[in-house]
Design a protein around this motif. Sequence first.
Motif, PDB file in Angstrom:
ATOM      1  N   UNK A 287       8.515   1.050  -2.048  1.00 14.01           N
ATOM      2  CA  UNK A 287       7.364   0.948  -1.134  1.00 14.01           C
ATOM      3  C   UNK A 287       6.039   0.928  -1.890  1.00 14.01           C
ATOM      4  N   UNK A 288       6.101   0.963  -3.197  1.00 16.14           N
ATOM      5  CA  UNK A 288       4.898   0.971  -4.017  1.00 16.14           C
ATOM      6  C   UNK A 288       4.011  -0.206  -3.640  1.00 16.14           C
ATOM      7  N   UNK A 289       2.709   0.055  -3.592  1.00 16.19           N
ATOM      8  CA  UNK A 289       1.783  -1.024  -3.280  1.00 16.19           C
ATOM      9  C   UNK A 289       1.381  -1.074  -1.821  1.00 16.19           C
ATOM     10  N   UNK A 290       2.051  -0.329  -0.953  1.00 19.34           N
ATOM     11  CA  UNK A 290       1.668  -0.317   0.466  1.00 19.34           C
ATOM     12  C   UNK A 290       0.260   0.268   0.613  1.00 19.34           C
ATOM     13  N   UNK A 291      -0.687  -0.464   1.202  1.00 16.93           N
ATOM     14  CA  UNK A 291      -2.058   0.068   1.322  1.00 16.93           C
ATOM     15  C   UNK A 291      -2.113   1.269   2.269  1.00 16.93           C
ATOM     16  N   UNK A 292      -2.940   2.248   1.904  1.00 13.34           N
ATOM     17  CA  UNK A 292      -3.029   3.506   2.646  1.00 13.34           C
ATOM     18  C   UNK A 292      -4.488   3.792   2.999  1.00 13.34           C
TER      19      UNK A 292
END
Lengths: 418, 181
Positions: A287-292
């Motif tokens: 899930x790395x890179x999912x904007x938060x």
Amino acid sequence: MAGVGKTISEKIFSAASGRDVWAGDLVVAEVNSAMAHDGTALLAIEAFEEMGGTKVWNPSRVALFLDHVAPSSNETFSKVHKRMRRFAFKHGIPLYEVGSGVCHQLMVEEGYVRPGELVVGADSHTCTYGALGAFATGIGSTEMAAVFLSGKLWFKVPETLKIEIEGSLPPFVTPKDVALRVIGEVGADGATYQAVELHGSTIEEMSVEGRLTLCNMAVEMGAKTGIINPDEKTYSYLSQLGLNPGRGLSSDPDAQYAKMLEFDVSSLEPQVACPHAVDNVKPVSEVEGTPVDQVFLGSCTNGRIEDLRLAAKILEGKVVKRGLRMIVTRVYLQALREGLIETFVKAGCAVCNPGCGPCVGAHQGVLAPGEVCLSTSNRNFKGRMGCTDAEIYLASPATAAATAITGRITDPRSVVRA
Amino acid sequence: MKEPNRGKTLPIRGRAWKFGDDVNTDLIIAGKYKLSITDLDELSRHAMEGLIPDFAERFRRGDLIVAGRNFGCGSSREQAPLVLKHLGVGAVIAKSFARIFYRNAINIGLPAAECRNVNRISDGDILEVDLEAGLVRNVTKGESYRITPIHPDLLQILVEGGLINYVKKHGALPWQLRSGR
Ligand code: SF4
């Protein structure tokens, strides 16, 4: 059943009910302490009074907490708080004021829980205290009224799921990652009605704070409690808090288990629970890179000093990504003295008073539709943080801090290396 | 609002509202409402809102909730079964329940029954739940399913309308009566 050993849970229920009992038995047991907070106490107080209650069974073994909407964000809850203060005063019950902290941390730190005891709380995460070798479980408000009246309650002695966790955790992989890994495997209802007993070298090496995080999340598998046999660490943790640890109970080697599971965590990656279920767990790399939009560090799961230290270590000298907000809700003396709060403030975090805050969607960080939050708390249900069209990812304090720096879900090990 | 009198032998009859697995307490009643509203009339308007936004409006008193595994998982909030009872839910039938929800339902007098065959039940089916016989009759489909028998002590609490009513009627908690105190 002569010659057959007992689990720690069977022993605690035998002691609390004064009978020799086994998994499956229905017992009436005496509880050692009980707690309710501003989300559950009002119904308990009303039920107590409706049942004709005039005297609380043992006021010094009951505690009330103002932590869910604290300080109150609306008049309705200000009235709830007022009612709780009056009830506490009338019956001589200790009440932990707004700003004291989250109930589950305080129950442990204030000495309401000792190894071998039976503790109930009008909150599902009461299972946290099993980390000290107590049997601790969540109950409803009406039942809490019955406890206020009599100091007793009926229980079904649970079967036990034994989980062995082996291996040393890699750097920046935490007890929270272990909890998520286990829940991903067992499932959201994989341990319903059961006690989850945690064993193995990982648990032996783990600090009591880490064990509290693990047991806190047992209810996310449906368990009645998470429980760990007390050891030297348990006793010295309690002694250091200035508490008399008493004498605990432990499972016999030949105790009967409903099921056994084994995990090796020596090469575990940081884990993330994805929307909208706690058992929807993936390694961070997926899930790395999912904007938060928001990061939340705190809650009864990950708001302890070790968690703050770990996050501060990653945030030291860095700043939170522009456009993202990070909320920290555990300000207390120790964190101030160690300079952790300064690190958070310098990094641009919003540091709030201790309490449940954003975890339950009442205030201090309610999400907007379409927003994404990475939280160190324990539930990512739809609507949990106040908005049904928002998404919540659950992760460790280390992953939270790394994510705050980059603005996207990030493996903490990549930030530390860089 | 007065609760319908659920006599000991009266089967509960109603129309099924079908839900899936893992219906959690935040979906039944969200924390943001639980922590800002204490009035039950107002609170129950938001029941099941996370799944069916106008559920409370469309729900008819006496209807039944039918769900899959792990109904009521999550928080210990008693407001979850309370809003359902307040709306007039006749019973909740699920493949399995989260334990605190189950205890709360019994304690407030909301019938909750476990049934393995919920997948046979469709949205809108007319059902008859007979707690004592341990049966659900699907009137629409002409079938019957077994429910897990409720422990007699718990059934008594349920039949008397919950723990508060029990204490009002008997002057003591069930275990105080049994031990003669
Ligand atoms: S921090 Fe969250 S999970 Fe823990 S007691 Fe508060 S609301 Fe519940």
